[in-house]
Design an enzyme around this catalytic site. Structure first.
Site, PDB file in Angstrom:
ATOM      1  CE  LYS A   1     -89.879 -17.539  68.385  1.00  0.00           C
ATOM      2  NZ  LYS A   1     -89.763 -18.002  69.733  1.00  0.00           N
TER       3      LYS A   1
ATOM      4  CE  LYS B   1     -89.425 -21.472  69.349  1.00  0.00           C
ATOM      5  NZ  LYS B   1     -89.471 -21.222  70.788  1.00  0.00           N
TER       6      LYS B   1
HETATM    7  C1  PBG Z   1     -88.103 -20.392  74.091  1.00  0.00           C
HETATM    8  C2  PBG Z   1     -88.363 -19.273  73.160  1.00  0.00           C
HETATM    9  C3  PBG Z   1     -87.485 -18.795  72.192  1.00  0.00           C
HETATM   10  C4  PBG Z   1     -88.073 -17.672  71.633  1.00  0.00           C
HETATM   11  C5  PBG Z   1     -89.320 -17.520  72.234  1.00  0.00           C
HETATM   12  N1  PBG Z   1     -89.491 -18.525  73.174  1.00  0.00           N
HETATM   13  C6  PBG Z   1     -86.114 -19.230  71.845  1.00  0.00           C
HETATM   14  C7  PBG Z   1     -85.886 -20.610  71.430  1.00  0.00           C
HETATM   15  O1  PBG Z   1     -86.788 -21.363  71.088  1.00  0.00           O
HETATM   16  O2  PBG Z   1     -84.725 -20.993  71.474  1.00  0.00           O
HETATM   17  C8  PBG Z   1     -87.438 -16.830  70.568  1.00  0.00           C
HETATM   18  C9  PBG Z   1     -87.855 -15.403  70.532  1.00  0.00           C
HETATM   19  C10 PBG Z   1     -86.946 -14.508  69.776  1.00  0.00           C
HETATM   20  O3  PBG Z   1     -85.912 -14.896  69.196  1.00  0.00           O
HETATM   21  O4  PBG Z   1     -87.281 -13.318  69.729  1.00  0.00           O
HETATM   22  N2  PBG Z   1     -88.941 -21.463  74.113  1.00  0.00           N
END
Ligand code: PBG
Length: 325
Positions: free
Chosen positions: A249, A196
């Site tokens: 991601k 991520k």
């Molecule tokens: C939070 C989380 C995020 C997303 C999924 N879980 C945001 C972040 O890490 O700030 C992002 C999902 C998206 O942008 O569609 N842990």
């Protein structure tokens, strides 16, 4: 000319093209994210995600039934915690009657076959908007992991099929697997957000949940988008620790990572086509600059072609609807 090979033969008609297509989308490829809020009959459009809504549990249930009838087999739940329940310990994340736990129970009761996945991270519950517990300017790892493990058990108790840790703390997959085993949840799976990245493409999501970090950014835990080898390290460690599914991601700007992960692992790979990627297509379509339906299908097919078995996408319903006709 007398060519021995004419590649265009395989593109002559729609029928031939369909026959030789290497990548074919199906509704069960999609994981539909859902944003759940308190209340009844609430359906609020997210300003930076046109056509996407925060919903109260009663309406979320109807939505889940509709998704099931379209062939979608999994939802990924996020909740919007009210400000008065946010703190720096994640207490509300463990509340057996919290919004997440109630949502899981209600959805599993209404549509038991739907695979319910839940977001595991502290940001929606954090006064600081960070994914972990904050001490000074630091997001502390080990204390956060303890809460995430308890949170996962709490989701399993409510009926979650998979927990999806999105926090990027070290060692959390092993801790979560162990906590699930200790609590007797041998059939609860883990979809790890393994690679991520710290990405600007999460902006609209943070609007949806009002979860933008109050100070700093998430670069001490989420990955630097300059890195590829590091993604493989993260993925391999999560698999060793017990991840059933690993995720990359965002998706579109990271197709090389999806493929590299796919070539290195024996577990299903998922990709998260994130909020900013949704917003870009919606915005361009609204301006009349892109054909929305074509942009959706081309994007999702590319993500699958890159190596994703599962795609979490805000286009799940639209794409499944298109696939039905
Ligand atoms: C939070 C989380 C995020 C997303 C999924 N879980 C945001 C972040 O890490 O700030 C992002 C999902 C998206 O942008 O569609 N842990």
């Amino acid at each position: 000319m007398h060519l021995t090979r004419r590649n265009r033969i395989l593109r002559v008609s729609p029928a031939i093209r369909e026959m030789v297509a290497e990548t074919v989308l199906k509704p069960s490829d999609f994981i539909a994210p859902m944003f759940i809020v308190e209340g009844q009959q609430v359906k609020e459009e997210i300003s930076s995600m046109p056509g996407y809504y925060r919903m109260s549990i009663d309406l979320a249930i109807e939505e889940v039934q509709q998704l099931w009838s379209l062939g979608i087999r999994s939802v990924l739940l996020f909740i919007k915690c009210t400000d008065d329940r946010k703190d720096n310990t994640g207490a509300e994340a463990l509340n057996p009657n919290g919004l997440m736990q109630r949502s899981i129970r209600a959805i599993k009761a209404a549509c038991p076959a739907m695979v319910v996945m839940t977001d595991v991270a502290l940001d929606p519950f954090s006064t600081f908007g960070h994914d972990g517990i904050v001490q000074g300017a630091e997001i502390v790892n080990d204390a956060t992991v303890e809460v995430l493990a308890q949170m996962s058990v709490s989701h399993a108790q409510a009926g979650a099929d998979f927990v999806a840790p999105s926090d990027m703390m070290d060692g959390r997959i092993a801790a979560i697997r162990n906590a699930l085993e200790m609590a007797g949840f041998h059939n609860t799976g883990i979809m790890a957000y393994s690679a991520k990245y710290a990405s600007c493409f999460y902006g609209p999501f943070r609007d949806a949940l009002d979860s933008a970090p109050g100070f700093g950014d998430k670069k001490t835990y989420q990955m630097d988008f300059a890195n590829r080898t590091e993604a493989i390290k993260e993925v391999m460690m999560d698999i060793e620790e017990g991840a059933d599914i690993v995720m990359v991601k965002p998706a579109m700007a990271y197709l090389d990572i999806i493929r590299e992960v796919k070539n290195n692992v024996q577990v299903p790979v998922s990709a998260y086509h994130v909020s900013g990627e949704y917003a870009m297509i919606k915005a361009a379509a609204k301006m009349g600059w892109l054909n929305e339906e074509k942009a959706i299908m081309e994007s999702l097919t590319s993500i699958k072609r890159a190596g994703a078995t599962l795609i979490a996408t805000y286009f799940a319903k639209e794409a499944a609807t298109m696939l039905q006709r």
